[in-house]
Scaffold this motif. Structure first.
Motif, PDB file in Angstrom:
ATOM      1  N   PRO A  90     116.496  24.046 -85.056  1.00 34.19           N
ATOM      2  CA  PRO A  90     116.766  23.820 -84.425  1.00 34.19           C
ATOM      3  C   PRO A  90     115.587  24.090 -82.894  1.00 34.19           C
ATOM      4  O   PRO A  90     114.659  25.029 -83.421  1.00 34.19           O
ATOM      5  N   SER A  91     115.358  23.856 -81.689  1.00 33.22           N
ATOM      6  CA  SER A  91     114.881  24.201 -80.378  1.00 33.22           C
ATOM      7  C   SER A  91     114.952  25.835 -80.675  1.00 33.22           C
ATOM      8  O   SER A  91     115.805  26.114 -80.726  1.00 33.22           O
ATOM      9  N   LEU A  92     113.845  26.712 -79.753  1.00 33.00           N
ATOM     10  CA  LEU A  92     114.524  27.665 -79.771  1.00 33.00           C
ATOM     11  C   LEU A  92     115.086  28.271 -78.210  1.00 33.00           C
ATOM     12  O   LEU A  92     116.062  29.245 -78.346  1.00 33.00           O
ATOM     13  N   ALA A  93     115.673  27.559 -78.306  1.00 32.06           N
ATOM     14  CA  ALA A  93     116.519  26.705 -76.943  1.00 32.06           C
ATOM     15  C   ALA A  93     117.854  26.580 -77.144  1.00 32.06           C
ATOM     16  O   ALA A  93     118.877  27.304 -76.356  1.00 32.06           O
ATOM     17  N   ARG A 169     114.707  17.286 -64.944  1.00 34.76           N
ATOM     18  CA  ARG A 169     115.463  17.440 -66.476  1.00 34.76           C
ATOM     19  C   ARG A 169     115.230  18.680 -67.144  1.00 34.76           C
ATOM     20  O   ARG A 169     113.979  19.146 -67.581  1.00 34.76           O
ATOM     21  N   VAL A 170     116.093  19.247 -68.068  1.00 36.25           N
ATOM     22  CA  VAL A 170     116.466  20.975 -68.833  1.00 36.25           C
ATOM     23  C   VAL A 170     116.932  20.483 -70.112  1.00 36.25           C
ATOM     24  O   VAL A 170     118.125  20.078 -69.944  1.00 36.25           O
ATOM     25  N   GLN A 171     116.552  21.331 -70.827  1.00 36.38           N
ATOM     26  CA  GLN A 171     117.845  21.376 -72.058  1.00 36.38           C
ATOM     27  C   GLN A 171     118.479  22.945 -71.608  1.00 36.38           C
ATOM     28  O   GLN A 171     118.635  23.489 -70.357  1.00 36.38           O
ATOM     29  N   MET A 190     120.594  17.265 -69.196  1.00 36.40           N
ATOM     30  CA  MET A 190     120.118  16.020 -70.205  1.00 36.40           C
ATOM     31  C   MET A 190     119.650  15.661 -71.580  1.00 36.40           C
ATOM     32  O   MET A 190     118.353  16.988 -71.867  1.00 36.40           O
ATOM     33  N   SER A 191     120.442  15.247 -72.109  1.00 28.83           N
ATOM     34  CA  SER A 191     119.826  14.625 -73.979  1.00 28.83           C
ATOM     35  C   SER A 191     118.144  14.414 -73.706  1.00 28.83           C
ATOM     36  O   SER A 191     117.970  13.831 -72.733  1.00 28.83           O
ATOM     37  N   PHE A 192     117.696  14.741 -74.625  1.00 25.61           N
ATOM     38  CA  PHE A 192     115.919  13.980 -74.888  1.00 25.61           C
ATOM     39  C   PHE A 192     116.201  12.645 -74.202  1.00 25.61           C
ATOM     40  O   PHE A 192     115.483  11.755 -74.473  1.00 25.61           O
ATOM     41  N   ALA A 193     116.815  11.886 -75.457  1.00 28.23           N
ATOM     42  CA  ALA A 193     117.253  10.526 -75.518  1.00 28.23           C
ATOM     43  C   ALA A 193     117.452  10.008 -73.680  1.00 28.23           C
ATOM     44  O   ALA A 193     116.826   8.533 -74.352  1.00 28.23           O
TER      45      ALA A 193
END
Length: 330
Positions: A90-93, A169-171, A190-193
């Motif tokens: 997973p992303s570090l975020a 938009r941010v994770q 918001m989701s990446f997709a």
């Protein structure tokens, strides 16, 4: 006479048990991720599978599940903790709920460049973060690069004041929320997709991502301006279920750790190459203007966002932030 029969029986049983152990099925490792096979992360998972099965024949079998085909983005951590999947990246975020110190990788303008991030991740302090979640049954095995983040927007971003009032938009990260709030912009999770459509329809006005993610998602088609800010990281941590990992035979685990170190070098090389190519593709498209910050403008952004460091230093740790800054000077 009876004693001899018992000895013979014991001998026969020992051969049977040895045969069963020898014939035991290999350990199956399910490695799931949410991106395509042709990304650095996807290629890394496949290379890990190839090397593990070549070097541990009959002992290890690796099953790779790309594109959220086994578990979606929101369910994969739960699946890892339940033992339904054994490795993720997973992303570090994504780790702020498991170890607050890992939020250090979301701090804006902390690292001067990717080489500095590399030095910190390889340092004793950076390596210690890989085991910071073991009380939650999560063990980190490696850091894999995606790359450094660039800003994009529907207007030129040269100075912090240019971001004022825009929706970014941010994770899902408290640090990334605060990053935009300190420049009086509005963060939107918001989701990446959903990013392309969100930018296209004006639900959000800008975002932050790596060159390769921008190019693969065609974000440059709906964002007229991109700023080469290199202001943060989008990296992954390859993780495993701690109980599962520590339950592996010592020889198997040590060989898998050596393979992971080898794969990490290749993943990071590919990520750097992909980002360079993606930037060139975006520039050649003529659909977006790439803005280069002057050293003075970059310093202005860093100073404007530095209050984020202060806000989270009690959670992350002052000494850890100082260690990360020291990596810039190495």
């Amino acid at each position: 006479m009876l004693s001899n029969k018992l000895k013979a029986l014991a001998c026969a049983l020992s051969f049977t048990v040895a045969g069963l152990v020898h014939a035991a099925d290999p350990v199956t490792i399910k490695f799931a991720h949410v991106v395509a096979d042709n990304t650095p992360k996807g290629q890394g998972a496949l290379l890990f599978k190839k090397l593990a099965e070549e070097r541990l024949p009959g002992k290890v079998k690796v099953e790779v599940y790309p594109n959220s085909s086994l578990f979606g983005d929101g369910k994969e951590m739960e699946a890892l903790l339940l033992g339904d999947v054994h490795m993720l990246a997973p992303s570090l975020a994504k780790f702020e709920h498991y170890a607050k110190a890992i939020q250090i990788f979301d701090l804006p303008f902390l690292f001067d460049d990717l080489a500095a991030a590399d030095r910190f991740q390889s340092s004793p302090q950076g390596r210690a973060l890989l085991t910071a979640m073991e009380d939650k049954n999560i063990t980190g095995l490696a850091y894999w690069h995606n790359g450094t983040k660039q800003l994009s927007a529907n207007k030129p971003l040269r100075e912090p004041k240019d971001a004022r009032g825009l929706k970014f938009r941010v994770q899902a990260s408290a640090v990334l929320d605060e990053q935009f709030k300190v420049v009086r912009a509005n963060p939107r999770k918001m989701s990446f997709a959903e990013v392309y459509q969100g930018l296209q329809t004006g639900v959000v006005n800008g975002t932050e991502n790596t060159w390769s993610n921008y190019e693969s998602q065609k974000v440059h088609e709906v964002q007229p301006y991109m700023t080469a800010s290199d202001h943060g990281l989008i990296d992954y941590m390859v993780i495993t279920n701690t109980k599962f990992w520590k339950g592996l035979p010592d020889d198997v685990r040590s060989e898998l750790e050596a393979i992971m170190a080898e794969v990490t070098v290749e993943v990071n090389r590919q990520a750097d190459e992909l980002n360079q190519k993606a930037r060139q593709t975006i520039a050649a498209s003529g659909k977006t203007e790439i803005i280069e910050l002057t050293p003075e403008q970059r310093a202005m952004w860093r100073e404007a966002m530095k209050p984020v460091w202060k806000k989270f230093e009690s959670e992350i740790g002052v000494e850890l932030i100082e260690a990360a800054q020291a990596a810039n000077r190495s």
